[in-house]
Design an enzyme around this catalytic site. Structure first.
Site, PDB file in Angstrom:
ATOM      1  N   GLU A   1     -12.525  41.267  76.684  1.00 60.05           N
ATOM      2  CA  GLU A   1     -11.142  41.321  76.213  1.00 60.05           C
ATOM      3  C   GLU A   1     -10.709  40.021  75.558  1.00 60.05           C
ATOM      4  OE1 GLU A   1      -7.984  40.471  79.656  1.00 60.05           O
ATOM      5  OE2 GLU A   1      -9.470  41.953  80.266  1.00 60.05           O
TER       6      GLU A   1
ATOM      7  N   HIS B   1     -10.421  38.845  86.264  1.00 58.52           N
ATOM      8  CA  HIS B   1      -9.542  38.107  85.346  1.00 58.52           C
ATOM      9  C   HIS B   1     -10.095  36.735  84.978  1.00 58.52           C
ATOM     10  CE1 HIS B   1      -5.081  38.448  84.064  1.00 58.52           C
ATOM     11  NE2 HIS B   1      -5.792  39.425  83.545  1.00 58.52           N
TER      12      HIS B   1
ATOM     13  N   GLU C   1     -14.850  43.406  86.103  1.00 55.10           N
ATOM     14  CA  GLU C   1     -14.442  42.961  84.770  1.00 55.10           C
ATOM     15  C   GLU C   1     -14.170  41.459  84.762  1.00 55.10           C
ATOM     16  OE1 GLU C   1     -10.593  44.035  81.948  1.00 55.10           O
ATOM     17  OE2 GLU C   1     -11.466  45.549  83.280  1.00 55.10           O
TER      18      GLU C   1
ATOM     19  N   HIS D   1     -10.089  47.301  75.814  1.00 62.15           N
ATOM     20  CA  HIS D   1      -8.961  46.672  76.506  1.00 62.15           C
ATOM     21  C   HIS D   1      -7.684  47.182  75.851  1.00 62.15           C
ATOM     22  CE1 HIS D   1      -6.370  42.927  77.224  1.00 62.15           C
ATOM     23  NE2 HIS D   1      -6.706  43.313  78.444  1.00 62.15           N
TER      24      HIS D   1
ATOM     25  N   ASP E   1     -11.007  43.946  88.442  1.00 64.91           N
ATOM     26  CA  ASP E   1     -10.855  42.928  87.404  1.00 64.91           C
ATOM     27  C   ASP E   1     -10.700  41.579  88.085  1.00 64.91           C
ATOM     28  OD1 ASP E   1     -10.243  41.359  85.209  1.00 64.91           O
ATOM     29  OD2 ASP E   1      -8.919  42.839  84.308  1.00 64.91           O
TER      30      ASP E   1
END
Length: 379
Positions: free
Chosen positions: A240, A190, A214, A290, A188
């Site tokens: 997400e 982010h 991700e 998510h 991830d």
């Protein structure tokens, strides 16, 4: 049968603040529970739930589509994280009521299960330390998880040098070594990286064989995904921080991602997640919700996983089981094959312990990060 009241409930977990909604009806004892956690925005969410009350009080709770449309389309200003999250929590609670009335789990009311087991992965959090990731992965494996997710990035700038790149690679190599060939991990980013640096990082970690990368770039720069889709070998996962089917349309039409990750507590509730999953299926894209917050969100996500064909994997919160067990009446635990069985019923099969939720200490959770020069970074 009518909805009589919406009640927001804010609680502070060991992770962050979480927000729940209780939907009461005129049938004694018939209530529904929903979750709309949007960490660091609890007061805004509580107010948004109160704003929605006037739109659904008096409606039949079984009319989930009608209630969804009224909450979304009235009044005039639509969408955004706050309004859509509040709507999501109410919608989950209405599906909980529908299931309770039917005496069936939500996935049965949706049309029934398409699988017998739900594959989970453990979120192993943020770190820049390979040894710390080894410890966290070992703990998750001991619990039964076969798949994990890591966030191995510091607070980066638009470009970074070799030292930062090597630290990221070292974390990925440590996790791959700890897992061996019979385990898997996802990465991830982010939303921290500029497109150019994201391409460089993907190439550097590709040999460790992550399942996906991700949120490689910020959701505010979706067209950057075009360049990444052309350059990456590792599949891209996004979603997400996208809300409703409308936000996923361009990502799917332009085939920018192999996996989408809408959040049932933020993207529009169960009603909308069913539609988003149907869109993903038409484009051959996987669906991996998510799911990082509380027990109501988690069990709602499991009902979706049970009943939706394009489901792939489900994120699962495995830390602080005692707290989560006190907050929710049912908390599934991963089994030796890295999966859980289908969720129980009727409805969600999980009620909120309202007294415990209200008794948790109040606080202030601010997710933020700073670069070495003091500038504000993306958390």
């Amino acid at each position: 049968m009518k909805i009589t009241k919406l009640t927001p409930i804010v609680t502070y977990s060991p992770f962050s603040d979480w927000v729940y909604v209780r939907v009461d009806t005129d049938q004694p004892g018939l209530v529904g529970w929903g979750e709309c956690s949007l960490p660091s925005k609890p007061n805004a969410l509580a107010g948004a739930i109160e704003d929605l009350e006037k739109l659904v009080v008096g409606a039949d709770p079984r009319d989930t589509e009608w209630c969804w449309q009224r909450m979304y389309r009235h009044a005039f200003w639509r969408g955004g994280p706050i309004q859509t999250a509040a709507l999501s929590g109410v919608d989950i609670a209405l599906w909980d009521i529908r299931g309770k009335i039917a005496g069936e789990p939500i996935y049965k009311v949706m049309g029934g299960a398409v699988r017998k087991r739900i594959k989970l992965y453990a979120n192993c959090g943020l770190s820049e330390d390979p040894d710390e990731f080894r410890r966290r992965v070992r703990h998750a494996r001991d619990l039964g998880y076969r798949i994990v997710k890591i966030y191995p990035l510091p607070s980066v700038n638009h470009v970074e040098g070799l030292a930062v790149l090597r630290r990221i690679v070292a974390c990925c190599e440590a996790v791959r070594d700890e897992l061996g060939d019979d385990g898997d991990f996802a990465l991830d980013f982010h939303g921290k990286l500029a497109a150019g640096f994201a391409v460089e990082v993907e190439a550097a970690v590709r040999h460790t064989k992550p399942l996906w990368i991700e949120e490689p770039v910020l959701p505010e720069t979706p067209t950057a995904l075009q360049r990444l889709a052309e350059k990456f070998v590792v599949p891209i996962a996004v979603g997400e921080r996208l809300f409703t089917k409308f936000a996923f349309r361009e990502v799917l039409e332009k085939q920018w991602a192999a996996i989408i990750q809408p959040d049932v507590a933020n993207a529009g509730g169960i009603t909308e997640m069913i539609k988003i999953a149907a869109l993903a299926e038409t484009y051959g894209v996987g669906f991996a919700p998510h799911n990082p917050n509380g027990p109501i969100q988690s069990i709602a996500s499991m009902h979706l996983a049970a009943g939706l064909q394009p489901f792939a994997l489900l994120e699962h919160r495995h830390e602080h089981p005692d707290f989560i067990g006190k907050l929710g009446s049912f908390v599934p635990k991963v089994e030796a094959d890295g999966c859980v069985g289908l969720p129980p019923g009727p409805g969600l099969g999980c009620d909120l312990n309202e007294d415990f939720a209200r008794a948790t200490p109040q606080g202030s959770w601010i997710p933020e990060a700073f670069r070495e020069d003091g500038t504000i970074a993306d958390w």
